[in-house]
Design a protein around this motif. Structure first.
Motif, PDB file in Angstrom:
ATOM      1  N   GLY A   1       1.432 -11.560   0.903  1.00  0.00           N
ATOM      2  CA  GLY A   1       1.190 -10.892   2.184  1.00  0.00           C
ATOM      3  C   GLY A   1       0.342 -11.755   3.097  1.00  0.00           C
ATOM      4  O   GLY A   1       0.577 -11.837   4.312  1.00  0.00           O
ATOM      5  N   VAL A   2      -0.669 -12.395   2.529  1.00  0.00           N
ATOM      6  CA  VAL A   2      -1.532 -13.284   3.308  1.00  0.00           C
ATOM      7  C   VAL A   2      -0.726 -14.474   3.827  1.00  0.00           C
ATOM      8  O   VAL A   2      -0.854 -14.860   4.996  1.00  0.00           O
ATOM      9  N   ASN A   3       0.096 -15.054   2.971  1.00  0.00           N
ATOM     10  CA  ASN A   3       0.904 -16.196   3.404  1.00  0.00           C
ATOM     11  C   ASN A   3       1.833 -15.803   4.553  1.00  0.00           C
ATOM     12  O   ASN A   3       2.032 -16.559   5.500  1.00  0.00           O
TER      13      ASN A   3
ATOM     14  N   VAL B   1      -0.497  -2.494   8.066  1.00  0.00           N
ATOM     15  CA  VAL B   1       0.865  -2.865   7.665  1.00  0.00           C
ATOM     16  C   VAL B   1       0.884  -3.485   6.263  1.00  0.00           C
ATOM     17  O   VAL B   1       1.484  -2.928   5.341  1.00  0.00           O
ATOM     18  N   VAL B   2       0.211  -4.619   6.085  1.00  0.00           N
ATOM     19  CA  VAL B   2       0.343  -5.329   4.804  1.00  0.00           C
ATOM     20  C   VAL B   2      -0.232  -4.495   3.654  1.00  0.00           C
ATOM     21  O   VAL B   2       0.433  -4.299   2.623  1.00  0.00           O
ATOM     22  N   GLN B   3      -1.442  -3.977   3.828  1.00  0.00           N
ATOM     23  CA  GLN B   3      -2.026  -3.201   2.727  1.00  0.00           C
ATOM     24  C   GLN B   3      -1.241  -1.916   2.470  1.00  0.00           C
ATOM     25  O   GLN B   3      -1.034  -1.517   1.323  1.00  0.00           O
ATOM     26  N   ARG B   4      -0.786  -1.287   3.526  1.00  0.00           N
ATOM     27  CA  ARG B   4      -0.002  -0.054   3.350  1.00  0.00           C
ATOM     28  C   ARG B   4       1.316  -0.355   2.643  1.00  0.00           C
ATOM     29  O   ARG B   4       1.723   0.358   1.725  1.00  0.00           O
ATOM     30  N   GLU B   5       1.997  -1.394   3.076  1.00  0.00           N
ATOM     31  CA  GLU B   5       3.312  -1.704   2.530  1.00  0.00           C
ATOM     32  C   GLU B   5       3.256  -2.260   1.112  1.00  0.00           C
ATOM     33  O   GLU B   5       4.123  -1.994   0.295  1.00  0.00           O
TER      34      GLU B   5
END
Ligand code: FES
Length: 177
Positions: free
Chosen positions: A65-67, A53-57
């Motif tokens: 994204g980490v936060n 999700v995060v890396q793709r988006e």
């Protein structure tokens, strides 16, 4: 609380309180991942959420994204970063549209990795760790990708390319242009 994270790529410390925002559809997708795990084991969803999700988006694993994930999973930001910085599949900086990850570990090394790396970098005009000016290609050197029997090999996106030769490389790169 601010995150303070040195990356292996820049040796710089990145500090940001920004929290990423995602659409209701993406949040629903995250919730679906989360539901696969017991409520008291939210942390188990960390790797799928980082990768799928995060890396793709966002294209890479960034501070915002980490936060977001730290809040979403009730973790400390350091918990998220210690996972994100451990695996080479997580991009800690923006990468090109085609992320070429060349295995540099023993079997690939003795089966021709240096020639493979030299050929790719020569054709693209970049060094390992760099992205082409047009943003199309990034070349990274990574540890064993578990395909030692078909060395030398590399990964582009989610695809493995094995038993590499310079002729094969030319065809692969041509198909990506
Ligand atoms: S050494 Fe290259 S895939 Fe294992």
């Amino acid at each position: 609380m601010a995150a303070s994270v040195p990356t292996s790529y820049t040796d710089k410390v990145i500090v940001s309180d920004e929290v990423a925002e995602f659409s209701p559809e993406i949040i629903a997708e995250m919730n679906a991942h989360l539901e696969k795990y017991p409520p008291e084991r939210k942390r188990s969803a960390l790797i799928p959420l980082l990768l799928l999700v995060v890396q793709r988006e966002r294209g890479w694993i960034d501070n915002a994204g980490v936060n977001f994930l730290a809040k979403y999973l009730d973790l400390e930001v350091t918990d998220v970063w210690e996972t994100a910085t451990f695996y080479s599949m997580f991009n800690l900086r923006p990468v090109g549209r085609h992320h070429i990850q060349i295995c540099k570990t023993l079997s690939c090394k003795i089966m021709g990795e240096p020639e493979i790396t030299g050929h790719i970098c020569g054709k693209l005009g970049i060094h390992p760790g760099e992205t082409t000016e047009d943003g199309k290609f990034t070349v990274s050197m990574v540890e064993c990708l578990g395909s030692c029997g078909t060395a030398p090999m590399m990964q582009i996106g989610f695809d493995y390319h094995e038993d590499l030769t310079t002729e094969k490389l030319d065809k692969i790169l041509e198909s990506l242009k």
